[in-house]
Design an enzyme around this catalytic site. Structure first.
Site, short mmCIF file in Angstrom:
data_model
loop_
_atom_site.label_atom_id
_atom_site.label_comp_id
_atom_site.label_asym_id
_atom_site.label_seq_id
_atom_site.Cartn_x
_atom_site.Cartn_y
_atom_site.Cartn_z
N LYS A 1 20.95 22.45 18.39
CA LYS A 1 20.72 21.05 18.72
C LYS A 1 22.07 20.37 18.87
O LYS A 1 22.94 20.49 17.99
CB LYS A 1 19.91 20.35 17.62
CG LYS A 1 19.71 18.85 17.88
CD LYS A 1 18.90 18.20 16.77
CE LYS A 1 18.85 16.68 16.95
NZ LYS A 1 18.07 16.01 15.87
N LYS B 1 23.51 22.58 14.30
CA LYS B 1 23.95 21.36 14.98
C LYS B 1 25.47 21.26 14.91
O LYS B 1 26.08 21.56 13.89
CB LYS B 1 23.34 20.13 14.31
CG LYS B 1 21.86 19.97 14.52
CD LYS B 1 21.33 18.69 13.87
CE LYS B 1 21.93 17.44 14.44
NZ LYS B 1 21.34 16.21 13.88
N ASP C 1 16.37 17.31 9.60
CA ASP C 1 17.81 17.52 9.80
C ASP C 1 18.52 17.23 8.47
O ASP C 1 18.15 16.27 7.78
CB ASP C 1 18.35 16.58 10.87
CG ASP C 1 17.83 16.89 12.26
OD1 ASP C 1 16.66 17.32 12.37
OD2 ASP C 1 18.56 16.69 13.23
#
Length: 237
Positions: free
Chosen positions: A195, A166, A105
């Site tokens: 996500k 995200k 990430d």
């Protein structure tokens, strides 16, 4: 045989059945070796998708999870996003991959985006994708962006090779919500998933996010979610 298509809005999962969608997160700066081992073991016990840990603990957690089927995730340019150089970010991404992480990430250069430096914004992400060779999840920090900037950020991240979009890096930026998830799902290209991240504390909240189209949930409250003991007093980043 044709594949069965499941409408996310119709998902019916028990609390324990949310585990395969949860990235069990522990990034406390004062976490000890024993706590990180326990965190990894919790991921195995409950069948979480991955254990999300700081890069400094990767060798320990990778060894602990070897052969379990639970993946290891890490993050860079985080929790303060947009503070690393692009070269530094790419170098750290390569090291994270070498240490055995399965997923990565990353924070983004929000200031560059707001300054119209679109090519630099895209290349900052693309450099990580190339250097790591891992599925990269891009923290877009949606609440910090104007409508036009949100559209640009989503497109640039996908052009750079992002595997996941995200909504935010943590609950300090946004509490994950169905509206933000749907915004990203509606714009994601084929093969790009979403996500949800930010103060996900309860089974009900997690289920709503999955029903909105999220494929993964990033949370430090995984245990509370799968045991249905989480509520507004639960701490989660």
């Amino acid at each position: 045989m044709s594949e069965t298509i499941v409408n996310p809005a119709e998902l019916k999962l028990t609390p324990a059945e949310l585990a395969p969608f949860i990235q069990h997160t522990k990034i406390d700066p004062d976490a000890t070796r024993d706590e990180m081992i326990a965190h990894a073991q919790e991921a195995v016990t409950h069948g979480f998708n991955a254990a999300m840990v700081p890069a400094s603990w990767l060798p320990l957690v990778v060894a602990e999870l070897k052969g379990t089927g639970v993946e290891v995730a890490s993050a860079l340019d985080f929790p303060s996003v947009g503070v690393m150089t692009s070269a530094g970010k790419a170098a750290e991404a390569a090291e994270i991959a070498r240490l055995g992480a399965d997923q990565l990430d990353i924070g983004v250069q929000v200031g560059w985006l707001k300054s119209g430096r679109y090519d630099d914004f895209r290349e900052d992400i693309a450099g990580v994708v190339r250097a790591s060779g891992l599925p990269v999840k891009v923290m877009l920090e949606l609440p910090l962006l104007t409508d036009a900037e949100k559209e640009a950020a989503v497109e640039l991240a996908m052009e750079a090779g992002a595997s996941f979009l995200k909504n935010a890096s943590s609950g300090q930026i946004e509490t994950a919500n169905p509206a933000s998830v749907r915004y990203l799902v509606d714009r994601a290209r084929e093969g790009v998933r979403v996500k949800a991240s930010g103060s996900i504390k309860s089974y009900r909240q997690g289920l709503e996010l999955l029903r909105a189209g999220a494929s993964l949930l990033g949370t430090s409250a995984g245990l509370a979610i799968v045991t249905d003991t989480g509520d507004e007093s639960t701490v989660s980043y």
